[in-house]
Design a protein around this motif. Sequence first.
Motif, PDB file in Angstrom:
ATOM      1  N   UNK A  76       0.850  -1.176   0.000  1.00 22.71           N
ATOM      2  CA  UNK A  76       0.000   0.000   0.000  1.00 22.71           C
ATOM      3  C   UNK A  76       0.899   1.243   0.000  1.00 22.71           C
ATOM      4  N   UNK A  77       0.355   2.413  -0.289  1.00 26.83           N
ATOM      5  CA  UNK A  77       1.175   3.630  -0.373  1.00 26.83           C
ATOM      6  C   UNK A  77       1.921   3.965   0.917  1.00 26.83           C
ATOM      7  N   UNK A  78       1.342   3.635   2.079  1.00 29.48           N
ATOM      8  CA  UNK A  78       2.036   3.907   3.344  1.00 29.48           C
ATOM      9  C   UNK A  78       3.349   3.151   3.432  1.00 29.48           C
ATOM     10  N   UNK A  90      10.233   3.762   2.193  1.00 29.79           N
ATOM     11  CA  UNK A  90      11.493   3.400   1.546  1.00 29.79           C
ATOM     12  C   UNK A  90      11.684   4.215   0.270  1.00 29.79           C
ATOM     13  N   UNK A  91      12.923   4.240  -0.197  1.00 30.15           N
ATOM     14  CA  UNK A  91      13.203   4.865  -1.494  1.00 30.15           C
ATOM     15  C   UNK A  91      14.242   4.021  -2.213  1.00 30.15           C
ATOM     16  N   UNK A  92      14.315   4.187  -3.502  1.00 24.19           N
ATOM     17  CA  UNK A  92      15.250   3.394  -4.307  1.00 24.19           C
ATOM     18  C   UNK A  92      16.666   3.568  -3.783  1.00 24.19           C
ATOM     19  N   UNK A  93      17.364   2.455  -3.682  1.00 27.86           N
ATOM     20  CA  UNK A  93      18.737   2.464  -3.192  1.00 27.86           C
ATOM     21  C   UNK A  93      18.862   2.161  -1.706  1.00 27.86           C
ATOM     22  N   UNK A  94      17.756   2.260  -0.963  1.00 28.90           N
ATOM     23  CA  UNK A  94      17.799   1.948   0.475  1.00 28.90           C
ATOM     24  C   UNK A  94      18.042   0.464   0.699  1.00 28.90           C
ATOM     25  N   UNK A  95      18.794   0.151   1.715  1.00 28.82           N
ATOM     26  CA  UNK A  95      18.969  -1.228   2.170  1.00 28.82           C
ATOM     27  C   UNK A  95      18.168  -1.331   3.462  1.00 28.82           C
ATOM     28  N   UNK A  97       7.803  -1.701  12.009  1.00 30.80           N
ATOM     29  CA  UNK A  97       8.919  -0.766  11.921  1.00 30.80           C
ATOM     30  C   UNK A  97       9.902  -1.229  10.849  1.00 30.80           C
ATOM     31  N   UNK A  98      10.136  -0.352   9.875  1.00 28.56           N
ATOM     32  CA  UNK A  98      11.105  -0.606   8.811  1.00 28.56           C
ATOM     33  C   UNK A  98      12.350   0.206   9.150  1.00 28.56           C
ATOM     34  N   UNK A  99      13.501  -0.467   9.191  1.00 29.63           N
ATOM     35  CA  UNK A  99      14.757   0.205   9.514  1.00 29.63           C
ATOM     36  C   UNK A  99      15.531   0.464   8.232  1.00 29.63           C
ATOM     37  N   UNK A 100      15.907   1.719   8.041  1.00 28.69           N
ATOM     38  CA  UNK A 100      16.629   2.127   6.844  1.00 28.69           C
ATOM     39  C   UNK A 100      18.117   1.920   6.977  1.00 28.69           C
ATOM     40  N   UNK A 101      18.879   2.348   5.955  1.00 33.23           N
ATOM     41  CA  UNK A 101      20.317   2.081   5.919  1.00 33.23           C
ATOM     42  C   UNK A 101      21.104   2.798   7.013  1.00 33.23           C
ATOM     43  N   UNK A 102      20.653   3.951   7.442  1.00 35.36           N
ATOM     44  CA  UNK A 102      21.386   4.696   8.468  1.00 35.36           C
ATOM     45  C   UNK A 102      20.789   4.498   9.866  1.00 35.36           C
ATOM     46  N   UNK A 103      19.952   3.475  10.003  1.00 31.52           N
ATOM     47  CA  UNK A 103      19.356   3.173  11.302  1.00 31.52           C
ATOM     48  C   UNK A 103      18.058   3.907  11.579  1.00 31.52           C
ATOM     49  N   UNK A 104      17.637   4.752  10.625  1.00 33.69           N
ATOM     50  CA  UNK A 104      16.370   5.456  10.833  1.00 33.69           C
ATOM     51  C   UNK A 104      15.221   4.460  10.735  1.00 33.69           C
ATOM     52  N   UNK A 105      14.187   4.719  11.515  1.00 35.27           N
ATOM     53  CA  UNK A 105      13.032   3.821  11.552  1.00 35.27           C
ATOM     54  C   UNK A 105      11.804   4.543  11.019  1.00 35.27           C
ATOM     55  N   UNK A 106      11.021   3.807  10.282  1.00 27.27           N
ATOM     56  CA  UNK A 106       9.751   4.311   9.756  1.00 27.27           C
ATOM     57  C   UNK A 106       8.666   3.353  10.249  1.00 27.27           C
ATOM     58  N   UNK A 107       7.644   3.912  10.853  1.00 35.19           N
ATOM     59  CA  UNK A 107       6.556   3.088  11.368  1.00 35.19           C
ATOM     60  C   UNK A 107       5.469   2.965  10.310  1.00 35.19           C
ATOM     61  N   UNK A 108       5.125   1.721  10.002  1.00 40.69           N
ATOM     62  CA  UNK A 108       4.067   1.461   9.032  1.00 40.69           C
ATOM     63  C   UNK A 108       2.709   1.709   9.676  1.00 40.69           C
ATOM     64  N   UNK A 109       1.803   2.249   8.905  1.00 43.66           N
ATOM     65  CA  UNK A 109       0.448   2.437   9.400  1.00 43.66           C
ATOM     66  C   UNK A 109      -0.464   1.321   8.925  1.00 43.66           C
ATOM     67  N   UNK A 110      -1.565   1.135   9.637  1.00 42.67           N
ATOM     68  CA  UNK A 110      -2.569   0.178   9.175  1.00 42.67           C
ATOM     69  C   UNK A 110      -3.230   0.751   7.935  1.00 42.67           C
ATOM     70  N   UNK A 111      -3.447  -0.044   6.910  1.00 45.10           N
ATOM     71  CA  UNK A 111      -4.050   0.489   5.678  1.00 45.10           C
ATOM     72  C   UNK A 111      -5.511   0.878   5.902  1.00 45.10           C
ATOM     73  N   UNK A 112      -5.934   1.933   5.216  1.00 43.32           N
ATOM     74  CA  UNK A 112      -7.340   2.367   5.297  1.00 43.32           C
ATOM     75  C   UNK A 112      -8.270   1.265   4.820  1.00 43.32           C
ATOM     76  N   UNK A 113      -7.828   0.515   3.832  1.00 43.79           N
ATOM     77  CA  UNK A 113      -8.660  -0.554   3.278  1.00 43.79           C
ATOM     78  C   UNK A 113      -8.945  -1.643   4.317  1.00 43.79           C
TER      79      UNK A 113
END
Length: 138
Positions: free
Chosen positions: A71-73, A78-83, A92-108
């Motif tokens: 889903x778009x959330x 993430x972005x191209x090139x991220x590990x 929680x998705x952890x990016x290459x520099x240790x940054x974390x992004x919290x996924x949301x529940x989809x509206x659907x």
Amino acid sequence: MSGPGKPVVLAMIMIAVLFWAVGIMITLSRTIIPYGIDAETVITIRVRQEHQPGRDDLTQIMTDRRTLRVDPNAAACVKAGDRVTKAAWSMIVTGPDGTACTLGWPRQLRTVMLVPLLVAAGCGGSLLLARWLLRRSP
């Protein structure tokens, strides 16, 4: 309820619950929440417009190992090139520099969970009301 119709009604309820659970799992699978991602590199993120552009678009994240329909959330994390790394069922998705992004529940997911319950409650309530009215009539 008793008699020969009871097994049929129970079978129909079981089938409805099965379809409801499958719908929830399909919706969850588009969030990448169930998937474990172990240091995969994002190659590209692709969005294909469907019937209602901006509302039901198909979003795919292609990594060096697989293609995930999300889903778009999830795609916004993430972005191209991220590990990226993510434990299965973690939000929680952890990016290459240790940054974390919290996924949301989809509206659907709210729709997939609530609409069948509302339809079942409406149908069941109508059947109970009809049964009650038939018993009261002379």
